[in-house]
Design a protein around this motif. Structure first.
Motif, PDB file in Angstrom:
ATOM      1  N   ARG A 296      -7.197  -1.160   7.094  1.00 50.78           N
ATOM      2  CA  ARG A 296      -6.351  -0.318   7.684  1.00 50.78           C
ATOM      3  C   ARG A 296      -4.868  -0.883   8.064  1.00 50.78           C
ATOM      4  NH1 ARG A 296      -7.756   3.420  13.055  1.00 50.78           N
ATOM      5  NH2 ARG A 296      -9.180   4.030  11.737  1.00 50.78           N
TER       6      ARG A 296
ATOM      7  N   THR B 298       1.022  -1.175  -0.146  1.00 51.61           N
ATOM      8  CA  THR B 298      -0.087   0.129   0.031  1.00 51.61           C
ATOM      9  C   THR B 298       0.843   1.376   0.115  1.00 51.61           C
ATOM     10  OG1 THR B 298      -1.826  -1.300   1.359  1.00 51.61           O
ATOM     11  CG2 THR B 298      -1.995   1.093   1.127  1.00 51.61           C
TER      12      THR B 298
ATOM     13  N   LYS C  29      -6.781  11.665  15.362  1.00 44.80           N
ATOM     14  CA  LYS C  29      -8.026  10.911  15.023  1.00 44.80           C
ATOM     15  C   LYS C  29      -8.130   9.783  16.261  1.00 44.80           C
ATOM     16  CE  LYS C  29      -8.696  12.175  10.736  1.00 44.80           C
ATOM     17  NZ  LYS C  29     -10.174  12.774  10.223  1.00 44.80           N
TER      18      LYS C  29
ATOM     19  N   LEU D  25      -6.042   6.162   6.188  1.00 43.42           N
ATOM     20  CA  LEU D  25      -7.053   5.651   7.144  1.00 43.42           C
ATOM     21  C   LEU D  25      -8.646   5.453   6.534  1.00 43.42           C
ATOM     22  CD1 LEU D  25      -6.672   8.214  10.199  1.00 43.42           C
ATOM     23  CD2 LEU D  25      -6.177   5.706  10.002  1.00 43.42           C
ATOM     24  N   GLU D  26      -8.643   5.848   5.268  1.00 46.09           N
ATOM     25  CA  GLU D  26      -9.786   5.539   4.341  1.00 46.09           C
ATOM     26  C   GLU D  26      -9.761   4.086   3.756  1.00 46.09           C
ATOM     27  OE1 GLU D  26     -10.434   8.738   1.927  1.00 46.09           O
ATOM     28  OE2 GLU D  26     -11.032  10.279   3.466  1.00 46.09           O
ATOM     29  N   GLN D  27      -8.544   3.459   3.678  1.00 46.68           N
ATOM     30  CA  GLN D  27      -8.211   2.199   3.211  1.00 46.68           C
ATOM     31  C   GLN D  27      -9.526   1.269   3.705  1.00 46.68           C
ATOM     32  OE1 GLN D  27      -5.926   1.554   0.509  1.00 46.68           O
ATOM     33  NE2 GLN D  27      -5.923   3.766   0.861  1.00 46.68           N
ATOM     34  N   ASP D  28      -9.687   0.264   2.860  1.00 48.13           N
ATOM     35  CA  ASP D  28     -10.918  -0.790   3.533  1.00 48.13           C
ATOM     36  C   ASP D  28     -10.258  -1.587   4.339  1.00 48.13           C
ATOM     37  OD1 ASP D  28     -12.735   0.072   1.890  1.00 48.13           O
ATOM     38  OD2 ASP D  28     -12.091  -1.204   0.101  1.00 48.13           O
TER      39      ASP D  28
ATOM     40  N   THR E 169      -1.736  15.198   5.644  1.00 50.56           N
ATOM     41  CA  THR E 169      -3.003  15.296   4.912  1.00 50.56           C
ATOM     42  C   THR E 169      -2.968  13.819   4.321  1.00 50.56           C
ATOM     43  OG1 THR E 169      -1.626  16.183   3.023  1.00 50.56           O
ATOM     44  CG2 THR E 169      -3.058  17.649   4.322  1.00 50.56           C
TER      45      THR E 169
ATOM     46  N   THR F 255      -2.021  11.006   5.739  1.00 49.56           N
ATOM     47  CA  THR F 255      -2.608   9.903   6.812  1.00 49.56           C
ATOM     48  C   THR F 255      -4.059   9.910   6.601  1.00 49.56           C
ATOM     49  OG1 THR F 255      -0.804  10.583   8.026  1.00 49.56           O
ATOM     50  CG2 THR F 255      -2.639   9.452   9.037  1.00 49.56           C
ATOM     51  N   ASP F 256      -4.809  10.945   6.127  1.00 49.79           N
ATOM     52  CA  ASP F 256      -6.461  10.858   6.202  1.00 49.79           C
ATOM     53  C   ASP F 256      -6.758   9.815   4.882  1.00 49.79           C
ATOM     54  OD1 ASP F 256      -7.085  12.419   8.180  1.00 49.79           O
ATOM     55  OD2 ASP F 256      -7.082  14.326   6.846  1.00 49.79           O
ATOM     56  N   ILE F 257      -5.901   9.935   4.014  1.00 47.96           N
ATOM     57  CA  ILE F 257      -6.226   8.844   2.822  1.00 47.96           C
ATOM     58  C   ILE F 257      -6.042   7.325   3.276  1.00 47.96           C
ATOM     59  CG2 ILE F 257      -5.551   8.281   0.510  1.00 47.96           C
ATOM     60  CD1 ILE F 257      -4.766  11.509   0.165  1.00 47.96           C
TER      61      ILE F 257
END
Length: 330
Positions: free
Chosen positions: A231, A206, A253, A226-229, A220, A222-224
């Protein structure tokens, strides 16, 4: 009134040439005579004419450092360590963060004996006009006839992935700057991919593009992530600054480090130990890197023999509080 060598010779009762030899620490002058001359010179307040001395020797003892930026903490730390390493030598350093052509004009004015160039891009196009050069860059990426000091980013990624695998991690993500024009960043990504495949973790590769090397870029990205199916349970940050942004984003978060997610950072500088969570890191220690760069440029200047074109350094991994077992095996 300026004190000259002739003035010293008159007071010391020796010849002009004897004073000159003594001041240059020549073995041709007896030790007792040398001490007498140096004592007289000190008492008279003699100061050597460095410009004239350099003109005779055709050497300035000055080395130019061509650097892309000192805004990033790691680069600023490396520049500081290079400067300190020069303090133990007879050389001085001048730093230029200007464009290569402008930097070259500056170095010509100072008549530098050699240059250190930071090779962020895939090619070095600076015309050095017979000035000895050493490049800090990536061997195999730069088409260069100059010696390269290679911090071995691939080996650092191998150590980072191996450390996390040994802790039990399998879902390991990489957050870093994906810039094909920056050979140093490209090798980190390639090293991460190669290490993941080595440990049979191909399906878990990944890579999140931070689109930059600064703190906010890591924050920024990191937000992307954390949205991974799925984690990841561990992250490798592509630089000290990026990793600092990752750490802050996770904390905001409510993600605990290392209880929920572990972090390993590329770069090996003392500041890693004083982060909010002391950071496990992989890379060549910055003081070792600086000493090797300084040693290599001086060797290039002073040695009549050809020095090796590539010096690939060995990175180390320093384990701190930012890494631990993944949550499922706690």
């Amino acid at each position: 009134m300026t004190v000259t060598i002739k003035d010293i010779a008159k007071v010391a009762g020796v010849s002009y040439s004897t004073v000159s030899k003594a001041l240059n620490n020549s073995p041709l002058v007896k030790e007792i005579t040398k001490r007498k001359i140096l004592k007289v010179a000190a008492e008279m307040g003699y100061e050597p004419n460095l410009a004239a001395k350099q003109l005779v020797r055709k050497k300035t003892d000055v080395i130019g450092l061509m650097w892309p930026t000192i805004e990033r903490i790691v680069l600023a730390t490396l520049v500081t360590n290079i400067s300190k390493a020069f303090e133990t030598t007879s050389y001085s350093m001048i730093l230029s963060v200007d464009a290569p052509e402008t930097a070259m004009d500056t170095f010509k004015k100072f008549q530098v004996d050699g240059m250190i160039v930071f090779g962020e891009s895939n090619s070095i196009t600076v015309s050095t006009e017979n000035i000895p050069v050493v490049i800090y860059g990536v061997s195999g990426k730069n088409e260069s006839a100059y010696p390269i000091i290679d911090a071995n980013h691939e080996a650092s990624m191998q150590k980072a992935v191996q450390h996390l695998v040994e802790l039990g991690h399998r879902r390991i993500a990489y957050i870093g700057h994906l810039d094909q024009e920056d050979a140093l960043q490209s090798e980190k990504v390639e090293g991460y991919e190669k290490a993941m495949k080595h440990f049979k973790l191909d399906e878990n590769i990944t890579i999140i593009n931070s689109n930059g090397l600064n703190w906010f870029d890591g924050y920024t990205a990191t937000d992307i992530m954390l949205e991974q199916d799925k984690r990841p349970t561990a992250i490798i940050g592509g630089s000290y600054d990026i990793s600092g942004g990752i750490l802050r984003a996770l904390q905001e978060k409510g993600v605990q480090v290392p209880e929920d997610i572990s972090i390993v950072s590329y770069d090996n500088i003392p500041q890693m130990a004083t982060m909010e969570v002391p950071m496990t890191c992989a890379g060549v220690p910055v003081d070792v890197l600086a000493e090797e760069i300084v040693h290599s440029i001086i060797e290039r200047i002073e040695s009549d023999e050809e020095i090796e074109l590539v010096k690939k350094l060995s990175p180390t991994l320093t384990e701190r509080e930012s890494t631990g077992p993944p949550p499922e095996i706690l």
